[in-house]
Design a protein around this motif. Sequence first.
Motif, mmCIF file in Angstrom:
data_model
loop_
_atom_site.group_PDB
_atom_site.id
_atom_site.type_symbol
_atom_site.label_atom_id
_atom_site.label_comp_id
_atom_site.label_asym_id
_atom_site.label_seq_id
_atom_site.Cartn_x
_atom_site.Cartn_y
_atom_site.Cartn_z
ATOM 1 N N ASN A 166 -107.432 -68.403 64.432
ATOM 2 C CA ASN A 166 -107.044 -69.766 64.782
ATOM 3 C C ASN A 166 -107.492 -70.786 63.741
ATOM 4 O O ASN A 166 -106.867 -71.840 63.592
ATOM 5 C CB ASN A 166 -107.614 -70.138 66.152
ATOM 6 N N ALA A 167 -108.565 -70.483 63.010
ATOM 7 C CA ALA A 167 -109.037 -71.416 61.981
ATOM 8 C C ALA A 167 -107.972 -71.635 60.912
ATOM 9 O O ALA A 167 -107.837 -72.741 60.367
ATOM 10 C CB ALA A 167 -110.326 -70.891 61.353
ATOM 11 N N ASN A 168 -107.217 -70.586 60.609
ATOM 12 C CA ASN A 168 -106.152 -70.681 59.611
ATOM 13 C C ASN A 168 -104.756 -70.684 60.236
ATOM 14 O O ASN A 168 -103.754 -70.594 59.521
ATOM 15 C CB ASN A 168 -106.271 -69.526 58.617
ATOM 16 N N GLU A 169 -104.710 -70.749 61.561
ATOM 17 C CA GLU A 169 -103.461 -70.867 62.320
ATOM 18 C C GLU A 169 -102.518 -69.691 62.067
ATOM 19 O O GLU A 169 -101.296 -69.854 62.003
ATOM 20 C CB GLU A 169 -102.770 -72.199 62.027
ATOM 21 N N VAL A 170 -103.086 -68.487 61.938
ATOM 22 C CA VAL A 170 -102.266 -67.293 61.746
ATOM 23 C C VAL A 170 -102.741 -66.181 62.672
ATOM 24 O O VAL A 170 -103.885 -66.163 63.132
ATOM 25 C CB VAL A 170 -102.287 -66.785 60.287
ATOM 26 N N ILE A 171 -101.835 -65.253 62.926
ATOM 27 C CA ILE A 171 -102.159 -63.979 63.555
ATOM 28 C C ILE A 171 -101.822 -62.927 62.512
ATOM 29 O O ILE A 171 -100.694 -62.887 62.005
ATOM 30 C CB ILE A 171 -101.363 -63.784 64.857
ATOM 31 N N GLU A 172 -102.793 -62.090 62.150
ATOM 32 C CA GLU A 172 -102.610 -61.263 60.962
ATOM 33 C C GLU A 172 -103.075 -59.827 61.174
ATOM 34 O O GLU A 172 -103.857 -59.525 62.080
ATOM 35 C CB GLU A 172 -103.353 -61.867 59.772
ATOM 36 N N PHE A 173 -102.555 -58.968 60.302
ATOM 37 C CA PHE A 173 -103.028 -57.590 60.224
ATOM 38 C C PHE A 173 -103.449 -57.345 58.781
ATOM 39 O O PHE A 173 -102.633 -57.459 57.859
ATOM 40 C CB PHE A 173 -101.941 -56.596 60.631
ATOM 41 N N VAL A 174 -104.716 -57.005 58.598
ATOM 42 C CA VAL A 174 -105.270 -56.813 57.260
ATOM 43 C C VAL A 174 -105.262 -55.328 56.907
ATOM 44 O O VAL A 174 -105.837 -54.511 57.627
ATOM 45 C CB VAL A 174 -106.706 -57.368 57.176
ATOM 46 N N GLY A 175 -104.604 -54.990 55.806
ATOM 47 C CA GLY A 175 -104.615 -53.614 55.325
ATOM 48 C C GLY A 175 -103.588 -52.725 55.986
ATOM 49 O O GLY A 175 -103.934 -51.816 56.759
ATOM 50 N N VAL A 176 -102.324 -52.964 55.689
ATOM 51 C CA VAL A 176 -101.259 -52.110 56.231
ATOM 52 C C VAL A 176 -101.538 -50.657 55.836
ATOM 53 O O VAL A 176 -101.778 -50.366 54.660
ATOM 54 C CB VAL A 176 -99.885 -52.569 55.693
ATOM 55 N N PRO A 177 -101.514 -49.715 56.783
ATOM 56 C CA PRO A 177 -101.907 -48.334 56.468
ATOM 57 C C PRO A 177 -100.952 -47.584 55.549
ATOM 58 O O PRO A 177 -101.388 -46.758 54.739
ATOM 59 C CB PRO A 177 -101.953 -47.657 57.846
ATOM 60 N N ASP A 178 -99.634 -47.846 55.676
ATOM 61 C CA ASP A 178 -98.651 -47.017 54.976
ATOM 62 C C ASP A 178 -97.494 -47.869 54.461
ATOM 63 O O ASP A 178 -97.228 -48.960 54.969
ATOM 64 C CB ASP A 178 -98.075 -45.949 55.922
ATOM 65 N N ASP A 179 -96.803 -47.342 53.463
ATOM 66 C CA ASP A 179 -95.529 -47.940 53.073
ATOM 67 C C ASP A 179 -94.525 -47.748 54.212
ATOM 68 O O ASP A 179 -94.491 -46.698 54.859
ATOM 69 C CB ASP A 179 -94.973 -47.265 51.816
ATOM 70 N N GLY A 180 -93.693 -48.746 54.428
ATOM 71 C CA GLY A 180 -92.680 -48.638 55.477
ATOM 72 C C GLY A 180 -92.191 -50.007 55.885
ATOM 73 O O GLY A 180 -92.662 -51.031 55.375
ATOM 74 N N ASP A 181 -91.241 -50.044 56.792
ATOM 75 C CA ASP A 181 -90.700 -51.313 57.268
ATOM 76 C C ASP A 181 -91.578 -51.884 58.379
ATOM 77 O O ASP A 181 -92.127 -51.145 59.204
ATOM 78 C CB ASP A 181 -89.281 -51.126 57.807
ATOM 79 N N LEU A 182 -91.693 -53.201 58.383
ATOM 80 C CA LEU A 182 -92.442 -53.879 59.437
ATOM 81 C C LEU A 182 -91.721 -53.736 60.770
ATOM 82 O O LEU A 182 -90.539 -54.042 60.889
ATOM 83 C CB LEU A 182 -92.588 -55.369 59.102
#
Length: 242
Positions: A166-182
């Motif tokens: 919330n401090a940066n007003e984002v919801i995030e995932f750090v470190g995508v495990p694999d190549d692929g489509d979101l």
Amino acid sequence: NLVHNGDNIATPGVGTWNVTLDLGGEDNFSATVSQYPNELYMTGSGVGLDEENWNWFEPLQLIPVHSHPELFWKIVWMKGSGEFKFAPQADWGDDFGVTGTANADGVYAKGGDNVTVPATAGYYMVVVDMKNNTVQVTEPKVYGIGSAFGSVWAAEDANYLFTIDNANEVIEFVGVPDDGDLRAHVAATTLACDWWQAEVNIDPATGDIAFRGTGGDPASFPLTTGQTISLNFKAGTGSAAK
């Protein structure tokens, strides 16, 4: 199909119903009767931009759930004070809120009172169930799924839960495990649907957050291992970068 001087259109029961007319084809008109609104919006003193103050300044439209016309959801920024209500259009009329107090999961009974926002400003998940007449206000949960997340297709895998910043007003995932489509989806206790029916993505052409809603598969947004996915629901934008 509709025919000239035809029979009356029957409704399934007592209540308020929406009738949608499709006049798109010559001699092939049709009518659809639905118990639930096609759209749902929210306004108030406690949600959205600073200018949003019971005035429909910014249309805060909820997302319909695929194959579940009774369900709507939205991840919305709440200001830490104030209230809000809902309406089936970005204006007053047939508006509603809640009645009583929420249970441990943030679920209220639908009613006529304003909804008071939580005391801490930040992102919250709102779910409206028009069939069971509930309104839920709870912590947002966004999960990765599919090829970029260990090729796991089970919904709500805790290993792929996004983090609320919330401090940066984002919801995030750090470190995508694999190549692929979101592929990602939201979840809540009253959002009773399959994961893909509440899917969220990023539009590769615009960088806007894309919602499946009642439509088809979203356009492919490729990810590479190690990227951080950031979703700013307040601005409606998303990105993925190392």
